[in-house]
Design an enzyme around this catalytic site. Sequence first.
Site, PDB file in Angstrom:
ATOM      1  N   HIS A 115     -55.599  61.345  22.760  1.00 31.66           N
ATOM      2  CA  HIS A 115     -55.806  61.279  23.565  1.00 31.66           C
ATOM      3  C   HIS A 115     -57.173  62.171  24.132  1.00 31.66           C
ATOM      4  CE1 HIS A 115     -51.291  60.137  25.631  1.00 31.66           C
ATOM      5  NE2 HIS A 115     -52.612  59.120  24.868  1.00 31.66           N
ATOM      6  N   CYS A 126     -74.288  58.314  29.262  1.00 37.00           N
ATOM      7  CA  CYS A 126     -75.076  57.570  27.590  1.00 37.00           C
ATOM      8  C   CYS A 126     -73.890  58.609  26.829  1.00 37.00           C
ATOM      9  CB  CYS A 126     -76.700  58.773  27.442  1.00 37.00           C
ATOM     10  SG  CYS A 126     -76.686  60.481  27.562  1.00 37.00           S
ATOM     11  N   PRO A 209     -36.004  70.254  23.686  1.00 38.42           N
ATOM     12  CA  PRO A 209     -34.321  70.752  24.249  1.00 38.42           C
ATOM     13  C   PRO A 209     -33.812  69.982  25.089  1.00 38.42           C
ATOM     14  CG  PRO A 209     -36.883  71.902  24.508  1.00 38.42           C
ATOM     15  CD  PRO A 209     -36.796  70.544  23.534  1.00 38.42           C
TER      16      PRO A 209
HETATM   17  C1  BJW Z   1     -40.394  70.986  24.318  1.00 39.87           C
HETATM   18  C2  BJW Z   1     -40.557  72.546  24.499  1.00 39.87           C
HETATM   19  C3  BJW Z   1     -40.696  72.620  23.589  1.00 39.87           C
HETATM   20  C4  BJW Z   1     -41.081  71.043  26.656  1.00 39.87           C
HETATM   21  N1  BJW Z   1     -40.557  72.455  22.388  1.00 39.87           N
HETATM   22  N2  BJW Z   1     -40.389  70.317  22.959  1.00 39.87           N
HETATM   23  C5  BJW Z   1     -49.378  50.469  34.446  1.00 39.87           C
HETATM   24  C6  BJW Z   1     -50.958  50.463  34.884  1.00 39.87           C
HETATM   25  C7  BJW Z   1     -51.565  51.361  33.940  1.00 39.87           C
HETATM   26  C8  BJW Z   1     -51.329  51.648  32.552  1.00 39.87           C
HETATM   27  C9  BJW Z   1     -50.022  51.264  31.695  1.00 39.87           C
HETATM   28  C10 BJW Z   1     -49.257  50.621  33.087  1.00 39.87           C
HETATM   29  N3  BJW Z   1     -47.386  50.643  32.996  1.00 39.87           N
HETATM   30  C11 BJW Z   1     -48.060  51.332  31.357  1.00 39.87           C
HETATM   31  C12 BJW Z   1     -49.173  51.373  31.058  1.00 39.87           C
HETATM   32  C13 BJW Z   1     -49.899  52.109  30.192  1.00 39.87           C
HETATM   33  C14 BJW Z   1     -49.751  53.522  30.313  1.00 39.87           C
HETATM   34  C15 BJW Z   1     -49.221  54.520  30.664  1.00 39.87           C
HETATM   35  O1  BJW Z   1     -47.680  54.510  29.062  1.00 39.87           O
HETATM   36  N4  BJW Z   1     -48.347  54.756  31.175  1.00 39.87           N
HETATM   37  C16 BJW Z   1     -46.838  55.538  31.402  1.00 39.87           C
HETATM   38  C17 BJW Z   1     -46.741  56.877  32.079  1.00 39.87           C
HETATM   39  C18 BJW Z   1     -45.963  54.082  32.066  1.00 39.87           C
HETATM   40  N5  BJW Z   1     -50.852  54.642  29.228  1.00 39.87           N
HETATM   41  C19 BJW Z   1     -52.425  54.256  28.693  1.00 39.87           C
HETATM   42  O2  BJW Z   1     -52.607  54.314  29.949  1.00 39.87           O
HETATM   43  C20 BJW Z   1     -53.342  54.829  27.999  1.00 39.87           C
HETATM   44  N6  BJW Z   1     -53.923  53.441  27.682  1.00 39.87           N
HETATM   45  C21 BJW Z   1     -53.006  52.156  27.578  1.00 39.87           C
HETATM   46  O3  BJW Z   1     -52.502  52.266  27.180  1.00 39.87           O
HETATM   47  O4  BJW Z   1     -54.552  51.937  27.187  1.00 39.87           O
HETATM   48  C22 BJW Z   1     -54.206  50.017  27.426  1.00 39.87           C
HETATM   49  C23 BJW Z   1     -54.707  49.736  28.539  1.00 39.87           C
HETATM   50  C24 BJW Z   1     -55.898  49.750  29.445  1.00 39.87           C
HETATM   51  C25 BJW Z   1     -55.703  49.312  30.654  1.00 39.87           C
HETATM   52  C26 BJW Z   1     -54.568  48.770  31.256  1.00 39.87           C
HETATM   53  C27 BJW Z   1     -53.327  49.430  31.141  1.00 39.87           C
HETATM   54  C28 BJW Z   1     -53.024  49.733  29.038  1.00 39.87           C
HETATM   55  C29 BJW Z   1     -54.032  55.950  27.735  1.00 39.87           C
HETATM   56  C30 BJW Z   1     -52.183  57.263  27.769  1.00 39.87           C
HETATM   57  C31 BJW Z   1     -53.557  58.147  28.361  1.00 39.87           C
HETATM   58  C32 BJW Z   1     -52.939  58.812  29.093  1.00 39.87           C
HETATM   59  N7  BJW Z   1     -53.391  60.280  29.785  1.00 39.87           N
HETATM   60  C33 BJW Z   1     -52.388  61.432  29.420  1.00 39.87           C
HETATM   61  C34 BJW Z   1     -53.184  62.779  30.000  1.00 39.87           C
HETATM   62  C35 BJW Z   1     -54.342  62.930  29.337  1.00 39.87           C
HETATM   63  C36 BJW Z   1     -55.808  64.320  29.102  1.00 39.87           C
HETATM   64  C37 BJW Z   1     -55.139  65.329  30.002  1.00 39.87           C
HETATM   65  O5  BJW Z   1     -54.189  66.367  29.440  1.00 39.87           O
HETATM   66  O6  BJW Z   1     -55.638  65.722  31.157  1.00 39.87           O
HETATM   67  O7  BJW Z   1     -52.070  61.837  28.279  1.00 39.87           O
HETATM   68  S1  BJW Z   1     -51.137  62.013  30.633  1.00 39.87           S
HETATM   69  C38 BJW Z   1     -50.367  63.121  29.528  1.00 39.87           C
HETATM   70  O8  BJW Z   1     -49.166  62.149  29.488  1.00 39.87           O
HETATM   71  C39 BJW Z   1     -51.262  63.313  28.632  1.00 39.87           C
HETATM   72  C40 BJW Z   1     -50.201  63.264  27.376  1.00 39.87           C
HETATM   73  O9  BJW Z   1     -50.765  63.388  26.066  1.00 39.87           O
HETATM   74  C41 BJW Z   1     -49.002  62.714  27.720  1.00 39.87           C
HETATM   75  C42 BJW Z   1     -47.796  62.113  27.043  1.00 39.87           C
HETATM   76  O10 BJW Z   1     -47.144  62.750  27.297  1.00 39.87           O
HETATM   77  P1  BJW Z   1     -46.666  64.717  26.668  1.00 39.87           P
HETATM   78  O11 BJW Z   1     -47.361  65.092  25.295  1.00 39.87           O
HETATM   79  O12 BJW Z   1     -45.121  63.639  25.939  1.00 39.87           O
HETATM   80  O13 BJW Z   1     -45.704  65.430  27.954  1.00 39.87           O
HETATM   81  P2  BJW Z   1     -44.537  65.139  28.765  1.00 39.87           P
HETATM   82  O14 BJW Z   1     -44.280  66.421  29.968  1.00 39.87           O
HETATM   83  O15 BJW Z   1     -44.182  64.062  28.750  1.00 39.87           O
HETATM   84  O16 BJW Z   1     -42.966  65.864  27.980  1.00 39.87           O
HETATM   85  C43 BJW Z   1     -42.981  67.010  27.385  1.00 39.87           C
HETATM   86  C44 BJW Z   1     -41.548  67.407  26.014  1.00 39.87           C
HETATM   87  O17 BJW Z   1     -41.595  68.421  25.486  1.00 39.87           O
HETATM   88  C45 BJW Z   1     -40.989  66.779  27.189  1.00 39.87           C
HETATM   89  O18 BJW Z   1     -39.740  65.604  26.268  1.00 39.87           O
HETATM   90  C46 BJW Z   1     -40.321  68.313  27.226  1.00 39.87           C
HETATM   91  O19 BJW Z   1     -38.504  68.885  27.063  1.00 39.87           O
HETATM   92  C47 BJW Z   1     -40.148  68.774  25.843  1.00 39.87           C
HETATM   93  N8  BJW Z   1     -40.621  70.064  25.814  1.00 39.87           N
HETATM   94  N9  BJW Z   1     -41.217  72.197  25.867  1.00 39.87           N
HETATM   95  C48 BJW Z   1     -40.426  71.068  21.856  1.00 39.87           C
HETATM   96  N10 BJW Z   1     -40.617  74.138  23.802  1.00 39.87           N
HETATM   97 ZN    ZN Z   2     -76.018  61.375  29.772  1.00 38.60          ZN
END
Ligand code: BJW
Ligand code: ZN
Length: 243
Positions: A115, A126, A209
């Site tokens: 990401h 650009c 967890p």
């Molecule tokens: C612990 C702990 C400890 C706590 N030890 N564990 C409808 C419309 C448009 C798009 C979509 C749609 N339906 C589906 C999509 C696709 C979409 C998607 O998946 N959406 C779902 C939410 C439904 N995906 C995308 O859009 C992606 N692109 C894509 O699919 O391109 C093709 C496409 C194009 C056009 C249309 C459709 C598709 C891109 C995804 C980009 C995600 N971006 C973010 C923000 C990044 C920038 C930023 O940080 O500012 O990425 S969102 C956010 O979620 C971030 C993360 O990387 C990502 C995943 O989250 P993560 O890391 O899993 O965190 P949490 O908080 O969810 O979980 C934490 C876990 O840790 C928990 O389980 C806790 O229990 C645990 N935990 N403490 C171990 N100490």
């Molecule tokens: Zn530029």
Amino acid sequence: MFEEISNALQNARRIVFVTGAGISEESGIPTFRGKDGLWRKYDPMKLATIDAFYEDPKLVWEWYQDRRRNIISAEPNNGHKSITELEKLYQVTVLTQNIDGLHQRAGNSKVLELHGSIIRIKCTVCDFQKDFTGYFDVLPPKCKCDNILRPDVVWFGESLPQEVWKNAMQEASLCDVMIIAGTSLVVSPANTLPIFAKQNNAMLIEINPEQTIMSNEMDLSIRDTSANVIPKLVEFVKEIKSQ
Ligand code: BJW
Ligand code: ZN
């Protein structure tokens, strides 16, 4: 804790980590969906889409500037650091959804950022891009070409960097053990990586967890934090490899 997967760890050559926000939680970086998660306080559709950015670039940049401050002053924790220890025993690749750069700062040598990176900025028009750890006085910052700069992260609806994603699928398809740490596995396409690993008969281990939507597919789920579990995993592996 790891007895039941002892054989798999003994015989494995390639280990792939799939990590998410939870692995950096113990470094003081909030997750997205937990009880103190960012998406509890903020609307992702107003901050993490390209439409939201063009609608109000200053607002989005203010949010990123705050997060950049926190992330730049954060330190890798024992979860990140222990992965470096495993590199002495296996071929290790980290496929991270995190944008915080903490795996690299911990010394993990092969990290694919699915990401993007909050440290990197890029022009909306650009080809300009650059790593930048300073702060902008005026938001949104502008490029030399006079268009606005943005953080080089992947927002909802945007494609993942194609080369990175291609390599990530390949790594997942080739691994013997996949360790999924600190991710809710709700965001696609990153959440399909365990499926590629399973197709190669890899062993799936989840460190979280909380239960996730894929917990039932795991060979082993460890309900504890990554900074607690990964160091113990390293000790266990050192022990069995020395026998
Ligand atoms: C612990 C702990 C400890 C706590 N030890 N564990 C409808 C419309 C448009 C798009 C979509 C749609 N339906 C589906 C999509 C696709 C979409 C998607 O998946 N959406 C779902 C939410 C439904 N995906 C995308 O859009 C992606 N692109 C894509 O699919 O391109 C093709 C496409 C194009 C056009 C249309 C459709 C598709 C891109 C995804 C980009 C995600 N971006 C973010 C923000 C990044 C920038 C930023 O940080 O500012 O990425 S969102 C956010 O979620 C971030 C993360 O990387 C990502 C995943 O989250 P993560 O890391 O899993 O965190 P949490 O908080 O969810 O979980 C934490 C876990 O840790 C928990 O389980 C806790 O229990 C645990 N935990 N403490 C171990 N100490
Ligand atoms: Zn530029």
